[in-house]
Design a protein around this motif. Structure first.
Motif, mmCIF file in Angstrom:
data_model
loop_
_atom_site.group_PDB
_atom_site.id
_atom_site.type_symbol
_atom_site.label_atom_id
_atom_site.label_comp_id
_atom_site.label_asym_id
_atom_site.label_seq_id
_atom_site.Cartn_x
_atom_site.Cartn_y
_atom_site.Cartn_z
ATOM 1 N N LYS A 65 5.102 -8.554 -5.985
ATOM 2 C CA LYS A 65 4.144 -9.326 -6.983
ATOM 3 C C LYS A 65 4.806 -10.754 -7.234
ATOM 4 O O LYS A 65 4.319 -11.910 -6.952
ATOM 5 N N LYS A 66 6.232 -10.602 -7.358
ATOM 6 C CA LYS A 66 7.016 -11.743 -7.507
ATOM 7 C C LYS A 66 6.912 -12.795 -6.231
ATOM 8 O O LYS A 66 7.123 -13.957 -6.336
ATOM 9 N N GLN A 67 6.747 -12.268 -5.022
ATOM 10 C CA GLN A 67 6.705 -12.855 -3.917
ATOM 11 C C GLN A 67 5.320 -13.495 -3.802
ATOM 12 O O GLN A 67 5.017 -13.998 -2.400
ATOM 13 N N HIS A 68 4.204 -13.225 -4.488
ATOM 14 C CA HIS A 68 2.734 -13.371 -4.429
ATOM 15 C C HIS A 68 2.192 -12.995 -3.310
ATOM 16 O O HIS A 68 1.285 -13.354 -2.701
ATOM 17 N N CYS A 69 2.592 -11.513 -3.251
ATOM 18 C CA CYS A 69 1.701 -10.690 -2.275
ATOM 19 C C CYS A 69 0.762 -10.056 -2.957
ATOM 20 O O CYS A 69 0.683 -9.728 -4.160
ATOM 21 N N ASP A 70 -0.260 -9.504 -2.235
ATOM 22 C CA ASP A 70 -1.606 -8.804 -2.677
ATOM 23 C C ASP A 70 -1.159 -7.367 -2.359
ATOM 24 O O ASP A 70 -1.201 -7.150 -1.397
ATOM 25 N N VAL A 71 -0.709 -6.662 -3.669
ATOM 26 C CA VAL A 71 -0.244 -5.479 -3.224
ATOM 27 C C VAL A 71 -1.063 -4.278 -3.698
ATOM 28 O O VAL A 71 -1.525 -4.274 -4.744
ATOM 29 N N HIS A 72 -1.570 -3.459 -2.900
ATOM 30 C CA HIS A 72 -2.420 -2.198 -2.837
ATOM 31 C C HIS A 72 -1.508 -0.903 -2.962
ATOM 32 O O HIS A 72 -0.813 -0.761 -1.611
ATOM 33 N N VAL A 73 -1.528 -0.199 -3.741
ATOM 34 C CA VAL A 73 -0.431 1.034 -3.855
ATOM 35 C C VAL A 73 -1.489 2.212 -3.519
ATOM 36 O O VAL A 73 -2.617 2.399 -3.937
ATOM 37 N N ILE A 74 -1.066 3.034 -2.465
ATOM 38 C CA ILE A 74 -1.688 4.427 -2.179
ATOM 39 C C ILE A 74 -0.479 5.446 -2.421
ATOM 40 O O ILE A 74 0.481 5.494 -1.884
ATOM 41 N N MET A 75 -1.088 6.329 -3.251
ATOM 42 C CA MET A 75 -0.005 7.435 -3.681
ATOM 43 C C MET A 75 -0.652 8.876 -2.927
ATOM 44 O O MET A 75 -1.626 9.220 -3.273
ATOM 45 N N THR A 76 0.447 9.771 -2.603
ATOM 46 C CA THR A 76 -0.033 11.128 -2.389
ATOM 47 C C THR A 76 -0.129 11.832 -3.681
ATOM 48 O O THR A 76 0.402 11.384 -4.811
ATOM 49 N N LYS A 77 -0.990 12.902 -3.573
ATOM 50 C CA LYS A 77 -0.931 13.679 -5.172
ATOM 51 C C LYS A 77 0.418 14.275 -5.522
ATOM 52 O O LYS A 77 0.702 14.305 -6.621
ATOM 53 N N ASN A 78 1.294 14.523 -4.469
ATOM 54 C CA ASN A 78 2.684 14.989 -4.930
ATOM 55 C C ASN A 78 3.431 13.764 -5.622
ATOM 56 O O ASN A 78 4.258 13.980 -6.441
ATOM 57 N N ALA A 79 3.166 12.419 -4.926
ATOM 58 C CA ALA A 79 3.931 11.310 -5.806
ATOM 59 C C ALA A 79 3.515 11.109 -7.107
ATOM 60 O O ALA A 79 4.416 10.755 -8.045
ATOM 61 N N CYS A 80 2.249 11.483 -7.548
ATOM 62 C CA CYS A 80 1.827 11.543 -8.886
ATOM 63 C C CYS A 80 2.547 12.520 -9.766
ATOM 64 O O CYS A 80 2.660 12.385 -11.131
ATOM 65 N N GLU A 81 3.465 13.207 -9.296
ATOM 66 C CA GLU A 81 4.130 14.308 -10.120
ATOM 67 C C GLU A 81 5.369 13.655 -10.640
ATOM 68 O O GLU A 81 6.006 14.036 -11.246
ATOM 69 N N PHE A 82 5.837 12.309 -9.868
ATOM 70 C CA PHE A 82 6.942 11.715 -10.279
ATOM 71 C C PHE A 82 6.679 10.582 -11.109
ATOM 72 O O PHE A 82 7.644 9.973 -11.810
ATOM 73 N N ILE A 83 5.823 9.948 -10.986
ATOM 74 C CA ILE A 83 5.288 8.562 -11.628
ATOM 75 C C ILE A 83 3.778 8.411 -11.480
ATOM 76 O O ILE A 83 3.186 8.932 -10.560
ATOM 77 N N THR A 84 3.282 7.704 -12.348
ATOM 78 C CA THR A 84 1.586 7.739 -12.496
ATOM 79 C C THR A 84 1.335 6.457 -11.945
ATOM 80 O O THR A 84 1.708 5.510 -11.598
ATOM 81 N N PRO A 85 0.098 6.395 -11.428
ATOM 82 C CA PRO A 85 -0.820 5.398 -10.867
ATOM 83 C C PRO A 85 -0.946 4.416 -11.712
ATOM 84 O O PRO A 85 -0.857 3.125 -11.688
ATOM 85 N N LEU A 86 -1.149 4.592 -13.040
ATOM 86 C CA LEU A 86 -0.971 3.643 -14.075
ATOM 87 C C LEU A 86 0.028 2.442 -14.004
ATOM 88 O O LEU A 86 -0.163 1.335 -13.913
ATOM 89 N N THR A 87 1.118 3.089 -13.838
ATOM 90 C CA THR A 87 2.333 2.212 -13.491
ATOM 91 C C THR A 87 2.009 1.166 -12.526
ATOM 92 O O THR A 87 2.280 -0.128 -12.701
ATOM 93 N N PHE A 88 1.571 1.541 -11.461
ATOM 94 C CA PHE A 88 1.313 0.670 -10.130
ATOM 95 C C PHE A 88 0.209 -0.252 -10.476
ATOM 96 O O PHE A 88 -0.100 -1.341 -9.927
ATOM 97 N N GLU A 89 -0.889 0.250 -11.113
ATOM 98 C CA GLU A 89 -2.004 -0.603 -11.559
ATOM 99 C C GLU A 89 -1.591 -1.741 -12.529
ATOM 100 O O GLU A 89 -2.075 -2.895 -12.054
ATOM 101 N N THR A 90 -0.842 -1.406 -13.386
ATOM 102 C CA THR A 90 -0.319 -2.408 -14.345
ATOM 103 C C THR A 90 0.641 -3.326 -13.498
ATOM 104 O O THR A 90 0.294 -4.700 -13.940
ATOM 105 N N LEU A 91 1.388 -3.053 -12.630
ATOM 106 C CA LEU A 91 2.296 -3.849 -11.958
ATOM 107 C C LEU A 91 1.411 -4.759 -10.859
ATOM 108 O O LEU A 91 1.931 -5.823 -10.552
ATOM 109 N N THR A 92 0.375 -4.228 -10.233
ATOM 110 C CA THR A 92 0.069 -4.966 -9.063
ATOM 111 C C THR A 92 -1.373 -5.761 -9.452
ATOM 112 O O THR A 92 -1.793 -6.453 -8.832
ATOM 113 N N GLY A 93 -2.210 -5.145 -10.629
ATOM 114 C CA GLY A 93 -3.333 -5.672 -10.987
ATOM 115 C C GLY A 93 -4.327 -5.214 -9.781
ATOM 116 O O GLY A 93 -5.709 -5.460 -10.184
ATOM 117 N N ASN A 94 -4.203 -4.134 -9.051
ATOM 118 C CA ASN A 94 -5.358 -3.388 -8.182
ATOM 119 C C ASN A 94 -5.130 -2.023 -8.505
ATOM 120 O O ASN A 94 -4.117 -1.398 -8.910
#
Length: 129
Positions: A28-57
C-alpha cells in the motif's frame, strides 16, 4: 516499480501468515491496489479484518460469498491482477496449483489469471524437501 499496479496477495494456513500484514502495508505504501485472498486455514492465524483495514478492500475467503456486486469474483480479480503473490504458500496450496486443483477462492483465482505469480513457500523443512 509497483506504483499503480494491482496486486493480489494470497495467504494460506501457516504460522507465517501474520507476517503478511507487513507485506500488505508495504505494498500500500508503494501505492498498489492490494486485494487479499485468504484460505480458510489462513483465517485460523490472522483475521480478514486486519487486511481489510490495511488495504481498504474486502478480503476474500469464501468462493460462494453472497455479499458482492454481481460478477464472477475470482475471474474479475484474476483479470485485474498485474501480480499475484502467495505468501505464505503452504505445501497444500502449492500442490493444488501444481496439479490444477481449484477448490477455493485462492486457487480458482490463481489458476484463472495470466498475471505473474510469486510463490513463497512456508512449511516445515521436511515437507519442503
Amino acid at each position: 516499480m509497483l506504483t499503480g499496479k494491482t496486486v493480489v496477495l494470497g495467504i494460506t494456513g501457516s504460522i507465517a501468515a501474520y507476517k503478511t500484514a507487513y507485506l500488505a502495508s508495504a505494498l500500500k505504501k508503494q501505492h498498489c491496489d492490494v486485494h487479499v485472498i485468504m484460505t480458510k486455514n489462513a483465517c485460523e492465524f490472522i483475521t480478514p479484518l486486519t487486511f481489510e483495514t490495511l488495504t481498504g478492500n474486502k478480503c476474500l475467503v469464501d468462493t460462494f460469498d453472497r455479499d458482492f456486486k454481481f460478477d464472477v469474483t475470482h475471474i474479475s480479480i484474476a483479470k485485474k491482477a498485474d501480480l499475484i503473490m502467495i505468501a505464505p504458500a503452504s505445501a497444500n496450496v502449492i500442490a493444488k496449483l501444481a496439479n490444477g486443483i481449484a477448490d477455493d477462492m485462492l486457487t480458482t483465482t490463481v489458476l484463472a489469471s495470466k498475471a505473474t505469480k510469486l510463490v513463497s513457500p512456508a512449511m516445515n523443512t521436511n515437507m519442503y524437501q
